[in-house]
Design an enzyme around this catalytic site. Structure first.
Site, PDB file in Angstrom:
ATOM      1  N   ALA A  74       0.834  -1.207   0.000  1.00 57.67           N
ATOM      2  CA  ALA A  74       0.000   0.000   0.000  1.00 57.67           C
ATOM      3  C   ALA A  74       0.867   1.255   0.000  1.00 57.67           C
ATOM      4  CB  ALA A  74      -0.930  -0.006   1.209  1.00 57.67           C
ATOM      5  N   TYR A  75       1.859   1.300   0.878  1.00 54.39           N
ATOM      6  CA  TYR A  75       2.732   2.477   0.984  1.00 54.39           C
ATOM      7  C   TYR A  75       3.422   2.769  -0.344  1.00 54.39           C
ATOM      8  CZ  TYR A  75       6.875   5.188   2.317  1.00 54.39           C
ATOM      9  OH  TYR A  75       7.869   6.125   2.381  1.00 54.39           O
ATOM     10  N   ALA A  76       4.028   1.750  -0.937  1.00 55.02           N
ATOM     11  CA  ALA A  76       4.766   1.962  -2.181  1.00 55.02           C
ATOM     12  C   ALA A  76       3.830   2.328  -3.334  1.00 55.02           C
ATOM     13  CB  ALA A  76       5.576   0.710  -2.528  1.00 55.02           C
ATOM     14  N   LYS A  93       3.325   5.980  -3.254  1.00 54.36           N
ATOM     15  CA  LYS A  93       4.517   6.676  -3.726  1.00 54.36           C
ATOM     16  C   LYS A  93       4.659   6.537  -5.244  1.00 54.36           C
ATOM     17  CE  LYS A  93       6.133   8.371   0.123  1.00 54.36           C
ATOM     18  NZ  LYS A  93       6.063   9.832   0.347  1.00 54.36           N
TER      19      LYS A  93
END
Length: 252
Positions: free
Chosen positions: A156-158, A161
């Site tokens: 999710a984080y990547a 980004k």
């Protein structure tokens, strides 16, 4: 010659703090934001002022897009009262959090939190501040090495980004007529309290990252602030719409 002015979100600690102080050492005035720890932000302001620049700290939660209009009004007043200016030069969208959860266990609440902070916040804060950014200014968006290589738990984080990297190209294209350059800095693993300080405090993980990094160690904040400051310098005025990875050569 008047100093340039930079706004750095999340400038009270970690990479944001390091960037702020690096810019201050180069004569750039500052407006930093903090979410909750006013004392940390005030300490950065005091240190920046000791370097001979003007600095201010303003509270902002980048997850709360409904507050951006009021923040822009505060910035406008600060610019007028402190600098007798109507605009600022550099925007560094740095504020963020890290969530390390396997894809299969990622909750919708975690996903929405990451969207609001890492993507929606950057999108609409930049949009809100556009009228205050000087023509010929610069925008730096912070991404991550995790958009190029994969570590389990950061789906999710990547992904957020990755969206920032695409957005940055569109910003560069659409703001080019105003002479505003937009670039991405993508740090590798850095020893900060980001993500609970796992890279800094987990010796096994730290050693593993060092082993897969060409320069043989994990990054520290001092490795990143100078990269951002350099991209904002006149020497790099012709760099635009680029992703600059600062990872010491991770996962080559």
């Amino acid at each position: 010659m008047t100093n340039k002015i930079a706004i750095i979100t999340g400038g009270s600690r970690g990479l944001g703090k390091n960037t702020a102080l690096k810019l201050a050492s180069q004569g750039v005035d500052l407006i930093i934001t903090y979410r909750s720890k006013k004392e940390d932000a005030d300490a950065v302001v005091a240190e920046a002022e000791s370097l001979g620049v003007k600095a201010n700290a303003v509270q902002l939660d980048v997850a709360e897009s409904k507050t951006f209009s009021a923040f822009a009004t505060t910035v406008k007043d600060l610019l007028s009262n402190t600098w007798q200016r109507e605009n600022f030069d550099f925007l560094v969208n740095n504020a963020g959090i890290g969530i390390n959860t396997p894809f299969a266990q990622t909750t919708e609440e975690q996903f929405d939190q990451l969207v609001n902070i890492q993507f929606k916040g950057v999108f609409f804060l930049t949009q809100t501040l556009l009228p205050l950014i000087a023509d010929g200014g610069r925008i730096i968006n912070i991404s991550t090495g995790l958009t190029r290589f994969s570590f389990p738990g950061y789906a999710a984080y990547a992904s957020m980004k990755g969206a920032i990297e695409v957005l940055s190209k569109y910003l560069a294209k659409e703001l080019g007529a105003r002479g505003i350059a937009v670039n991405v800095v993508a740090p590798g693993a850095i020893e900060t309290d980001f993500g609970g300080g796992v890279v800094r405090d987990n010796e096994q993980l730290n050693n593993h990252i060092a082993s897969i990094t060409a320069l043989g160690r994990v990054g520290v904040p001092d490795d990143i602030g100078g990269v951002i400051a350099s991209l904002l310098s006149e020497d790099n005025r012709w760099i635009n719409a680029q992703r600059i990875e600062a990872s010491g050569g991770m996962m080559l």
